[in-house]
Design a protein around this motif. Structure first.
Motif, PDB file in Angstrom:
ATOM      1  N   ARG A 156       0.859  -1.193   0.000  1.00  0.00           N
ATOM      2  CA  ARG A 156       0.000   0.000   0.000  1.00  0.00           C
ATOM      3  C   ARG A 156       0.889   1.235   0.000  1.00  0.00           C
ATOM      4  NH1 ARG A 156      -5.093  -1.739   1.714  1.00  0.00           N
ATOM      5  NH2 ARG A 156      -5.890   0.177   0.758  1.00  0.00           N
ATOM      6  N   SER A 214      -4.823   9.577   1.448  1.00  0.00           N
ATOM      7  CA  SER A 214      -5.595   8.331   1.444  1.00  0.00           C
ATOM      8  C   SER A 214      -4.644   7.148   1.337  1.00  0.00           C
ATOM      9  CB  SER A 214      -6.583   8.305   0.276  1.00  0.00           C
ATOM     10  OG  SER A 214      -5.886   8.232  -0.961  1.00  0.00           O
ATOM     11  N   GLU A 242      -3.758   3.858  -0.616  1.00  0.00           N
ATOM     12  CA  GLU A 242      -4.015   3.326  -1.951  1.00  0.00           C
ATOM     13  C   GLU A 242      -3.107   2.126  -2.237  1.00  0.00           C
ATOM     14  OE1 GLU A 242      -6.441   4.456  -3.694  1.00  0.00           O
ATOM     15  OE2 GLU A 242      -6.870   6.270  -2.554  1.00  0.00           O
ATOM     16  N   SER A 247      -3.767   5.375  -6.808  1.00  0.00           N
ATOM     17  CA  SER A 247      -5.154   5.071  -7.140  1.00  0.00           C
ATOM     18  C   SER A 247      -5.282   4.679  -8.606  1.00  0.00           C
ATOM     19  CB  SER A 247      -6.039   6.297  -6.871  1.00  0.00           C
ATOM     20  OG  SER A 247      -7.318   6.120  -7.429  1.00  0.00           O
ATOM     21  N   GLY A 251      -9.142   4.129  -1.368  1.00  0.00           N
ATOM     22  CA  GLY A 251      -8.993   3.600  -0.018  1.00  0.00           C
ATOM     23  C   GLY A 251      -9.500   4.606   1.001  1.00  0.00           C
TER      24      GLY A 251
END
Length: 221
Positions: A156, A196, A198, A203, A210
């Motif tokens: 991530r 965020s 991701e 993304s 996410g």
């Protein structure tokens, strides 16, 4: 640029591309420069086109600019008369003084200066979370640094977003380490920055997929 009945977003992308390529007439280029300072989305579009086209510069070697000053001075003031010869002593003395003066100027011109610090824009936080990011601005450089909490887990990545009013979030880049410096323009008070979680690579949809981990509002520039 011809008049076309196209969506506003596509029109902005085309205008940004023509601005970067330098094909706009002078009045349209001046209008686009003003829009960069006032429209964050258009400024980001210009930045994206600059990043896309910058690799083209690698195909061209740098060429030093010719020294045209002697020709310009000769046309304006004529060719100066030959200088009267001086004794070897005076030529040596004046030559040494000129070199010393040139070295003094060089020291003044090339003396390195410390870079200006980043001015803090906001701190990104969230309730019941240890994650904290501090965001600073220096000219057109935006720096985001993690000052609390863990990095993204394996597989991530944290992604930084800019939110302007009710418009869709715009990605400013991935935060792959403890801090990241990004090029950006058009920031203004009231805009929101968010991070965020991701997948690796960011993304896949161009919008946060996410959970939004932390947010912060730009108070002043």
């Amino acid at each position: 640029m011809t008049e076309r009945d196209i969506p506003e977003q596509e029109d902005a992308e085309l205008l940004a591309a023509e601005y970067v390529l330098g094909t706009l007439p002078l009045d349209e280029r001046e209008a686009a420069s003003t829009r960069i300072r006032r429209d964050a989305h258009f400024a980001l579009a210009v930045e994206r086109w600059q990043n896309r086209l910058s690799p083209l510069n690698a195909a061209y070697a740098e060429v030093p600019a010719p020294n045209l000053m002697p020709k310009i001075e000769a046309q304006l003031f004529g060719v100066p008369a030959p200088a009267v010869k001086k004794s070897a002593f005076w030529k040596s003395w004046f030559g040494g003084a000129a070199i010393a003066a040139a070295l003094g100027v060089a020291v003044l011109v090339y003396l390195p200066t410390a870079p200006l610090p980043f001015a803090t824009l906001t701190t990104l936080t969230a309730e019941n979370s240890d994650l904290r990011y501090e965001v600073g601005l220096r000219g057109n450089e935006l720096r985001i640094a993690r000052i609390g909490g863990p990095a993204a887990e394996a597989g991530r990545v944290h992604e930084l977003w800019l939110i302007v009013g009710n418009a869709a979030p715009v990605s400013l880049g991935l935060i792959t380490g403890a801090d990241k410096t990004l090029a950006t323009t058009g920031l203004a008070p009231g805009m929101v920055l968010a991070v965020s979680l991701e997948p690796t690579g960011g993304s896949p949809t161009g919008a946060p997929t996410g959970p939004v981990l932390v947010t912060g509002v730009i108070e002043k520039i």
